[in-house]
Design an enzyme around this catalytic site. Structure first.
Site, PDB file in Angstrom:
ATOM      1  N   CYS A 155      43.417 -17.458 -43.129  1.00  0.00           N
ATOM      2  CA  CYS A 155      43.286 -17.199 -41.692  1.00  0.00           C
ATOM      3  C   CYS A 155      42.216 -16.144 -41.405  1.00  0.00           C
ATOM      4  O   CYS A 155      41.273 -16.393 -40.652  1.00  0.00           O
ATOM      5  CB  CYS A 155      44.640 -16.796 -41.109  1.00  0.00           C
ATOM      6  SG  CYS A 155      45.555 -15.587 -42.085  1.00  0.00           S
TER       7      CYS A 155
HETATM    8  N1  LIG Z   1      51.217 -17.509 -41.695  1.00  0.00           N
HETATM    9  C1  LIG Z   1      49.921 -17.673 -41.574  1.00  0.00           C
HETATM   10  O1  LIG Z   1      49.312 -17.299 -40.576  1.00  0.00           O
HETATM   11  C2  LIG Z   1      49.148 -18.348 -42.677  1.00  0.00           C
HETATM   12  C3  LIG Z   1      47.805 -18.682 -42.433  1.00  0.00           C
HETATM   13  C4  LIG Z   1      47.072 -19.316 -43.432  1.00  0.00           C
HETATM   14  C5  LIG Z   1      47.650 -19.555 -44.659  1.00  0.00           C
HETATM   15  N2  LIG Z   1      48.944 -19.188 -44.890  1.00  0.00           N
HETATM   16  C6  LIG Z   1      49.479 -19.460 -46.218  1.00  0.00           C
HETATM   17  O2  LIG Z   1      50.333 -20.601 -46.117  1.00  0.00           O
HETATM   18  C7  LIG Z   1      51.427 -20.462 -47.025  1.00  0.00           C
HETATM   19  C8  LIG Z   1      52.718 -20.517 -46.201  1.00  0.00           C
HETATM   20  O3  LIG Z   1      52.674 -19.421 -45.294  1.00  0.00           O
HETATM   21  P1  LIG Z   1      53.782 -19.203 -44.181  1.00  0.00           P
HETATM   22  O4  LIG Z   1      53.330 -18.022 -43.414  1.00  0.00           O
HETATM   23  O5  LIG Z   1      54.076 -20.457 -43.487  1.00  0.00           O
HETATM   24  O6  LIG Z   1      55.017 -18.790 -45.115  1.00  0.00           O
HETATM   25  P2  LIG Z   1      56.569 -18.687 -44.763  1.00  0.00           P
HETATM   26  O7  LIG Z   1      56.758 -18.684 -43.289  1.00  0.00           O
HETATM   27  O8  LIG Z   1      57.092 -17.548 -45.540  1.00  0.00           O
HETATM   28  O9  LIG Z   1      57.168 -20.056 -45.350  1.00  0.00           O
HETATM   29  C9  LIG Z   1      57.136 -20.355 -46.713  1.00  0.00           C
HETATM   30  C10 LIG Z   1      57.772 -21.714 -46.958  1.00  0.00           C
HETATM   31  O10 LIG Z   1      57.798 -21.965 -48.361  1.00  0.00           O
HETATM   32  C11 LIG Z   1      59.167 -22.114 -48.826  1.00  0.00           C
HETATM   33  N3  LIG Z   1      59.223 -21.344 -50.081  1.00  0.00           N
HETATM   34  C12 LIG Z   1      59.192 -19.997 -50.218  1.00  0.00           C
HETATM   35  N4  LIG Z   1      59.188 -19.656 -51.524  1.00  0.00           N
HETATM   36  C13 LIG Z   1      59.205 -20.817 -52.224  1.00  0.00           C
HETATM   37  C14 LIG Z   1      59.189 -21.134 -53.607  1.00  0.00           C
HETATM   38  N5  LIG Z   1      59.170 -20.168 -54.554  1.00  0.00           N
HETATM   39  N6  LIG Z   1      59.222 -22.438 -53.984  1.00  0.00           N
HETATM   40  C15 LIG Z   1      59.259 -23.423 -53.053  1.00  0.00           C
HETATM   41  N7  LIG Z   1      59.270 -23.178 -51.715  1.00  0.00           N
HETATM   42  C16 LIG Z   1      59.238 -21.889 -51.308  1.00  0.00           C
HETATM   43  C17 LIG Z   1      60.042 -21.569 -47.708  1.00  0.00           C
HETATM   44  O11 LIG Z   1      61.234 -22.290 -47.562  1.00  0.00           O
HETATM   45  P3  LIG Z   1      62.487 -22.143 -48.551  1.00  0.00           P
HETATM   46  O12 LIG Z   1      62.568 -20.689 -48.911  1.00  0.00           O
HETATM   47  O13 LIG Z   1      63.629 -22.659 -47.769  1.00  0.00           O
HETATM   48  O14 LIG Z   1      62.143 -23.022 -49.737  1.00  0.00           O
HETATM   49  C18 LIG Z   1      59.198 -21.837 -46.466  1.00  0.00           C
HETATM   50  O15 LIG Z   1      59.405 -23.162 -45.991  1.00  0.00           O
HETATM   51  C19 LIG Z   1      51.253 -19.110 -47.726  1.00  0.00           C
HETATM   52  O16 LIG Z   1      50.637 -19.299 -48.971  1.00  0.00           O
HETATM   53  C20 LIG Z   1      50.327 -18.341 -46.779  1.00  0.00           C
HETATM   54  O17 LIG Z   1      49.555 -17.374 -47.436  1.00  0.00           O
HETATM   55  C21 LIG Z   1      49.711 -18.614 -43.926  1.00  0.00           C
END
Ligand SMILES: NC(=O)c1ccc[n+]([C@@H]2O[C@H](COP(=O)([O-])OP(=O)(O)OC[C@H]3O[C@@H](n4cnc5c(N)ncnc54)[C@H](OP(=O)(O)O)[C@@H]3O)[C@@H](O)[C@H]2O)c1
Length: 346
Positions: A155
């Site tokens: 991002c």
């Molecule tokens: N938030 C942003 O603005 C943004 C922007 C660009 C990129 N990203 C990237 O996109 C990815 C997701 O970000 P997010 O902000 O959406 O994260 P998040 O809200 O913390 O969600 C993470 C997801 O992954 C699952 N998860 C967590 N640990 C896991 C594991 N060890 N194995 C399998 N599933 C797991 C969680 O569900 P369960 O725990 O139920 O499995 C949840 O559905 C990250 O790598 C982040 O750096 C985020």
């Protein structure tokens, strides 16, 4: 347009939820599988009542397992998982013939040693790094066409790389002079239960973090160096601000001697004038989070400061759309040779 079966791993996170929201109306995608460890067995409409009455409301989360995704018939999988967790999914899915669009940082950094330096652990699948395409369509459109593994850009990096890239490529800026400051909404941290992201800690507050070596510097400097054709090192100071979504970046840089303001404007217009998701606001316009919220747009404005000689670039995006889910879908559209705005227009 033939339908592509898709999966979202980590569909209960903020990026995953945003992917669900956008894919509901994507005419080329049929959602075959959504995964979550904690919500496995529950339906999308149950976990996210906002989706009740809409397509996929009854689709149940399955356990987080690449074998389940492959068995669902998905031909492409979005990985909205934490870094480190995404790479083993990508390896297994690629072996099963599923194309992967990874939203994590696992495949954005080409050098495994730099990944280790910034992320603090060995790269989980270094053998896949040469196959990965960095997922900013405006810069890597040609490579995305045949890609099976796409590392959707971060991002903050999207908001900083895109304004600078054409200017460094054209040799208009002193690469050693770049300083970027970014403001991010709290959703950028994910659905994290850490105390520092609680409402009371964030509301009516603002704080810098990750200074001076935020993890995103690795991919920012990688891509700026590629543009400049020489190593580029920058200062970067991200801040957490009390909004739900949005990233606003302000970038200061010194034009090379003799570079006229009109050359900056011409380079940005030549690079992005025809881009569907970059809106150039010019030297008179400005950027605001409210103008890009819930959209896939990156807005860019700029000023020349005659007192200091510096160029000030300003950009705004929605971190969950152009900074995450929207950009991932834009990457899919390019991979599938669909119109790039498919499923992403307002
Ligand atoms: N938030 C942003 O603005 C943004 C922007 C660009 C990129 N990203 C990237 O996109 C990815 C997701 O970000 P997010 O902000 O959406 O994260 P998040 O809200 O913390 O969600 C993470 C997801 O992954 C699952 N998860 C967590 N640990 C896991 C594991 N060890 N194995 C399998 N599933 C797991 C969680 O569900 P369960 O725990 O139920 O499995 C949840 O559905 C990250 O790598 C982040 O750096 C985020």
């Amino acid at each position: 347009m033939s339908l592509v079966q898709a999966a979202i791993a980590g569909a209960t996170g903020y990026s995953g939820e945003e992917l669900v929201r956008l894919l509901i109306r994507h005419p080329g995608v049929e959602l075959a599988c959504v995964t979550s460890r904690t919500d496995a067995g529950r339906a999308i409409g149950e976990v996210f009542p906002r989706f009740q009455g809409q397509k996929y409301a009854d689709l149940k989360f399955s356990g987080s397992d690449p074998a389940i995704i492959a068995a669902s018939g998905a031909r492409v999988a979005f990985l909205a998982l934490p870094h480190g967790a995404a790479a083993p999914f990508a390896r297994a899915l690629l072996e099963a013939g599923v194309r992967v669009i990874d939203l994590s940082a696992d495949f954005r950094i080409r050098d495994a040693a730099i990944y280790r330096e910034f992320y603090g652990h060995d790269h989980p699948a270094p053998e896949l790094l040469p196959r990965s395409v960095y997922g900013i369509p405006e810069l890597y459109r040609a490579q995305l066409h045949g890609a099976n593994l796409v590392a959707s850009a971060g991002c903050y990096p999207t908001s900083i790389i895109l304004p600078l890239h054409p200017l460094l490529k054209a040799g208009l800026l002193d690469p050693a002079s770049i300083v970027a400051t970014s403001l991010s909404g709290v959703s950028g941290a994910g659905r994290n239960v850490a105390a520092e992201y609680l409402y009371v800690e964030c509301n009516e507050n603002a704080r810098p973090y990750g200074v001076p070596k935020h993890r995103h510097l690795a991919e920012i400097e990688q891509e700026l160096s590629a543009a400049a054709g020489r190593p580029v090192v920058i200062n970067f100071a991200p801040h957490l601000i009390p909004v739900t979504r949005g990233i606003l970046s302000t970038i200061h840089a010194m034009p090379r001697p003799g570079v006229a303001p009109c050359a900056i404007t011409a380079a940005l217009e030549a690079a992005y004038g025809a881009e569907p998701f970059i809106r150039l606001q010019g030297e008179q316009g400005t950027v605001e989070l409210k103008n890009v919220a819930h959209t896939n747009f990156l807005d860019i404005a700029w000023r020349h400061d005659p007192r200091t000689g510096r160029l000030i670039l300003m950009s705004a995006e929605d971190n969950l759309v152009k900074g995450a889910a929207g950009q991932a879908i834009q990457n899919l559209n390019v991979m599938c040779h669909w119109a790039e705005a498919t499923g992403l227009s307002l």
